[in-house]
Design an enzyme around this catalytic site. Structure first.
Site, PDB file in Angstrom:
ATOM      1  NE  ARG A  43      -2.389  -1.669   3.324  1.00 43.87           N
ATOM      2  CZ  ARG A  43      -3.043  -2.452   4.206  1.00 43.87           C
ATOM      3  NH1 ARG A  43      -4.334  -2.663   4.076  1.00 43.87           N
ATOM      4  NH2 ARG A  43      -2.418  -2.999   5.212  1.00 43.87           N
ATOM      5  CE  LYS A 131       5.370 -17.184  15.460  1.00 43.16           C
ATOM      6  NZ  LYS A 131       6.558 -17.103  16.269  1.00 43.16           N
ATOM      7  CG  HIS A 161      12.895 -19.069  12.404  1.00 39.50           C
ATOM      8  ND1 HIS A 161      11.822 -18.739  13.201  1.00 39.50           N
ATOM      9  CD2 HIS A 161      13.999 -18.882  13.169  1.00 39.50           C
ATOM     10  CE1 HIS A 161      12.275 -18.358  14.397  1.00 39.50           C
ATOM     11  NE2 HIS A 161      13.591 -18.435  14.399  1.00 39.50           N
ATOM     12  CE  LYS A 165      16.453 -21.389  15.345  1.00 40.13           C
ATOM     13  NZ  LYS A 165      17.232 -20.161  15.416  1.00 40.13           N
ATOM     14  CD  GLU A 199      13.126 -16.108  22.574  1.00 42.17           C
ATOM     15  OE1 GLU A 199      13.603 -15.327  21.743  1.00 42.17           O
ATOM     16  OE2 GLU A 199      11.918 -16.308  22.707  1.00 42.17           O
ATOM     17  CG  ASP A 218       6.169 -15.977  20.136  1.00 44.66           C
ATOM     18  OD1 ASP A 218       6.026 -15.614  18.950  1.00 44.66           O
ATOM     19  OD2 ASP A 218       7.221 -15.787  20.795  1.00 44.66           O
ATOM     20  CG  HIS A 223       9.596 -21.854  16.776  1.00 43.40           C
ATOM     21  ND1 HIS A 223       9.424 -21.835  15.413  1.00 43.40           N
ATOM     22  CD2 HIS A 223       9.554 -20.554  17.167  1.00 43.40           C
ATOM     23  CE1 HIS A 223       9.297 -20.573  15.006  1.00 43.40           C
ATOM     24  NE2 HIS A 223       9.367 -19.779  16.055  1.00 43.40           N
ATOM     25  CE  LYS A 309       9.498 -13.705  23.475  1.00 37.16           C
ATOM     26  NZ  LYS A 309      10.356 -13.823  22.300  1.00 37.16           N
TER      27      LYS A 309
HETATM   28  C1  BG6 Z   1       9.934 -16.278  16.768  1.00 32.34           C
HETATM   29  C2  BG6 Z   1       9.131 -15.760  17.907  1.00 32.34           C
HETATM   30  O1  BG6 Z   1       9.161 -17.130  15.957  1.00 32.34           O
HETATM   31  O2  BG6 Z   1      11.049 -16.996  17.264  1.00 32.34           O
HETATM   32  C3  BG6 Z   1       9.975 -14.887  18.809  1.00 32.34           C
HETATM   33  O3  BG6 Z   1       8.034 -15.017  17.431  1.00 32.34           O
HETATM   34  C4  BG6 Z   1      11.222 -15.607  19.231  1.00 32.34           C
HETATM   35  O4  BG6 Z   1       9.253 -14.442  19.951  1.00 32.34           O
HETATM   36  C5  BG6 Z   1      11.931 -16.201  18.036  1.00 32.34           C
HETATM   37  O5  BG6 Z   1      12.061 -14.679  19.879  1.00 32.34           O
HETATM   38  C6  BG6 Z   1      13.100 -17.058  18.460  1.00 32.34           C
HETATM   39  O6  BG6 Z   1      13.846 -17.427  17.345  1.00 32.34           O
HETATM   40  P1  BG6 Z   1      15.407 -17.647  17.452  1.00 32.34           P
HETATM   41  O7  BG6 Z   1      15.792 -18.117  16.093  1.00 32.34           O
HETATM   42  O8  BG6 Z   1      15.998 -16.327  17.826  1.00 32.34           O
HETATM   43  O9  BG6 Z   1      15.616 -18.677  18.507  1.00 32.34           O
END
Ligand code: BG6
Length: 467
Positions: A43, A131, A161, A165, A199, A218, A223, A309
């Site tokens: 847009r 996502k 993702h 890895k 994290e 999330d 994952h 987190k």
């Molecule tokens: C994302 C989440 O999919 O993955 C994030 O939305 C998270 O909240 C992230 O921090 C973690 O990915 P990585 O590759 O940094 O471990």
């Protein structure tokens, strides 16, 4: 141009921070064959020169600038799609990457189909979505239904993702190229399995998304469950995407929906003061659960998962705890057996550590833990490829190995459905200190469901006892 990547939302954050830099890097590292051009669509009132200038501002995207084009469109406006059709008509491959908020996925998919750009069934036309793929089972099914009306499954790429890895893929290589381990990878020899995705960072500037999502949506739904599936699935017939996805889906079907009674949620102290967070938010920033995998291989073996987190240290790892050997006596006293642990370190310090029992040198039979270490990074001899680069290279190559199927996504929502409903229903998560390993309940969970304790990230399994 051999391939055009049509990026919807190309001037937005996701595209500029992740997708386009990864494309440039994948092209530069030779992972991508042929010439690839970028067509931005969105847009923003840009034109070709404006979009090129935007890409040129950042060295991570500058190489894409010279041939880049821009189509300004409202996502439901047919004329914009006609322009895209003109621009890609001579392209061998076209990939539609939806780097937009998920609310507009359906209108984009429908508009692509209405303009004939989908070429349903033609694998040279692909669509990539990312996502959040739904918020629950109903919305996930609806999204899949919309995608399915425009595209065949073979044309659809859903990004997780973590699967891309290198060390996550190495879980497969490790399991299925070392028969010694695979032979004991079952209820007979495994006592429990732990999956941790921790994290150190808080939610940063992402409150708009995160306060509506939380740790289960999330990280767990995608994952963590994908990683668990790779660790626990049956051997696929081949390493081809079709067989791997089949084996992963089968495993997810065996994972029982998480019982809220066997889960613990936490919220880090200070979360409610983060910018943009509702001051009364009950959103969890930590989740831990004991899961049951009801199949022949894993009957009775608890699987523990946790993610959060603002924890002490960023680490993703899987720990397989093997059953103790019978303890032998020495001079009438039963010796403490050393538990064999296999730690698969996904990130950082990628590698594998096997903890075994050994005799303390110079003693008669005093048992101590000892470690065998394999540094994965060292094996590669060069930095590990970035997950996003790998994602793009695989989409452009038309390979589905690192992309979960629609059925896997739906099943994962089923697994977390009761938990999400229970947690949205009431109560407040246990508050935990930033920099801790989460709420105390998370620790107790493991003892309660037949494990012993978490092997915390950063702990050297060959140096600690009691796990
Ligand atoms: C994302 C989440 O999919 O993955 C994030 O939305 C998270 O909240 C992230 O921090 C973690 O990915 P990585 O590759 O940094 O471990």
């Amino acid at each position: 141009m051999d391939t055009t990547l049509v990026v919807f939302g190309a001037s937005g954050d996701l595209a500029r921070r992740k997708v386009l830099p990864a494309l440039q890097a994948a092209c530069a590292s030779g992972q991508v064959q042929g010439r690839v051009g970028v067509l931005g669509a969105g847009r923003s009132t840009l034109d070709d020169a404006g979009f090129q200038a935007l890409l040129g501002e950042d060295e991570q995207t500058a190489a894409l600038a010279p041939s880049a084009r821009w189509v300004r469109l409202d996502y439901g406006d047919p004329s914009g799609y006609r322009r895209i059709a003109d621009l890609v008509s001579s392209c061998r491959q076209v990939v539609y990457y939806l780097a937009t908020p998920p609310e507009v996925f359906p209108v984009i998919v429908d508009s692509l189909a209405a303009a004939g750009l989908n070429r349903r069934g033609d694998a040279t036309r692909r669509v990539v979505v990312e996502k959040p793929l739904g918020r629950d089972l109903a919305t996930s099914r609806e999204l899949n239904r919309r995608l399915d009306t425009g595209f065949e499954e073979a044309q659809i790429y859903r990004i997780d993702h973590y699967l891309a890895k290198d060390t996550v893929q190495n879980v497969l290589a490790f399991r299925f190229s070392n028969s010694l381990f695979e032979a004991g990878w079952n209820r007979t020899l495994v006592q429990s399995v732990q999956v941790t995705a921790a994290e150190e960072e808080g939610i940063g500037t992402r409150s708009g998304y995160y306060d509506g999502a939380g740790a289960v949506r999330d990280m767990v739904q995608n994952h963590v469950l994908q990683l668990l599936a790779l660790v626990a699935m049956e051997p696929p017939t081949t390493f081809d995407a079709r067989d791997i996805r089949k084996a992963m889906l089968e495993l997810l079907r065996a994972v029982q929906p998480i019982d809220p009674q066997s889960a613990v949620r936490g919220q880090y102290r200070g979360y409610l003061e983060e910018d943009g967070v509702d001051r009364t938010s009950r959103r969890e920033t930590f989740a831990a659960a004991a899961l049951r995998v009801e199949n022949w291989r894993w009957d009775g073996v608890p699987f523990f998962i946790r993610t959060g987190k603002a924890l002490r240290q960023r680490t993703t790892q899987v720990v397989i705890r093997f059953r103790d050997s019978p303890a032998l006596k020495l001079e009438g006293i039963r010796q403490r057996p050393i538990t064999t642990l296999l730690q698969l370190r996904i990130q950082p310090h990628e590698g594998i550590t096997l903890r075994i029992g050994a005799k303390r040198p110079g003693t008669r039979f005093e048992m101590v833990p000892a470690g065998l270490d394999l540094e994965y990074q060292g094996l590669a001899g060069r930095p590990l490829p970035d997950a996003y680069e790998h994602v793009l290279a695989e989409v452009l190559a038309g390979v589905h190995t690192v992309f979960p199927s629609g059925e896997e996504i739906d099943r994962s929502w089923e697994i977390v459905g009761d938990l999400i409903a229970a947690w949205e229903g009431g109560g407040h998560p246990e508050v935990y200190a930033r920099g801790s390993w989460g709420p105390e309940g998370g620790e107790e969970l493991v003892a309660r469901f037949g494990g012993s304790r978490w092997l915390n990230p950063g702990e050297d399994p060959s140096q600690v006892g009691g796990v």
